[in-house]
Design an enzyme around this catalytic site. Sequence first.
Site, PDB file in Angstrom:
ATOM      1  N   ALA A  33      -3.133  -0.577   1.617  1.00 50.24           N
ATOM      2  CA  ALA A  33      -3.296  -1.715   0.709  1.00 50.24           C
ATOM      3  C   ALA A  33      -3.032  -3.015   1.429  1.00 50.24           C
ATOM      4  O   ALA A  33      -2.554  -3.037   2.564  1.00 50.24           O
ATOM      5  CB  ALA A  33      -2.347  -1.569  -0.469  1.00 50.24           C
ATOM      6  N   ASN A  34      -3.357  -4.104   0.774  1.00 47.99           N
ATOM      7  CA  ASN A  34      -3.002  -5.433   1.257  1.00 47.99           C
ATOM      8  C   ASN A  34      -1.772  -5.900   0.503  1.00 47.99           C
ATOM      9  O   ASN A  34      -1.480  -5.426  -0.589  1.00 47.99           O
ATOM     10  CB  ASN A  34      -4.142  -6.405   0.995  1.00 47.99           C
ATOM     11  CG  ASN A  34      -5.061  -6.524   2.177  1.00 47.99           C
ATOM     12  OD1 ASN A  34      -5.222  -5.586   2.953  1.00 47.99           O
ATOM     13  ND2 ASN A  34      -5.651  -7.679   2.326  1.00 47.99           N
TER      14      ASN A  34
END
Length: 225
Positions: A33-34
């Site tokens: 994920a970011n």
Amino acid sequence: IELLLSEGPLAGRHAIVTSGPTIEQIDPVRYIANRSSGRQGHAIAAALAELGAKVTLISGPVALADPSGCTVVRVESAMQMLNAARSALPADIAVCAAAVADWSVVNRSTEKRKKKVGEAPPVIELGPNPDILATLSRAEAARPRLVVGFAAETQSLIENAQDKRLRKGCDWIVANDVSEGSESFGGESNTVHLIDSVGVEDWPRMSKAEVARRLARRIAATFET
Ligand code: CTP
Ligand code: CA
């Protein structure tokens, strides 16, 4: 009826806002994920709604309440976010504040990957994700009149952001410094620069809610003319 009842400078306008991170599955229990709290994007959605816009907020997984007055579409992956954004067209305004994962996992497993004694760790193969901001900016007939992107950079902020504006084909870029100590990530405040075709506007450090309100007012002003 909704249109008739709404008031404010953005009454009758439809805005699409993307917010939060996207997550890309590795297997049913793992993802990449970011980093994004979704705070800035959610605040922008709320501020646009406050000015009377009909807002479709497309959000990755966040630990935030739905902002009032917005239609919230929850997604996980970048591909889902793109599909939701496309489905939400037509729109007058698009603000892409999401921290979209740049890659998704090509060799995603439908079963949980198990560790085996003496075996090397698995190799995760990544492939490019679609660019939602660039897609909306180049949506030909369906292009929103005003498309706004974000640039989170740790170095050469203005240069990188100006370059990004041209590459993506959006109208404005909100550039913010996310280098160590800038407190932008997860924090309450933000120092941003608004970049358009004319130049750069430096905004003082302010809360994310204030950045959102100021941006919403600037957006409303472009629709008055
Ligand atoms: N963005 C998007 N879809 C993507 C990647 C980015 O919509 N797949 C949008 C973000 O929401 C943001 C802007 O594009 O508004 C810039 O994102 P950023 O990650 O800074 O840009 P990238 O082109 O991915 O470049 P970088 O290599 O710096 O990550
Ligand atoms: Ca990126």
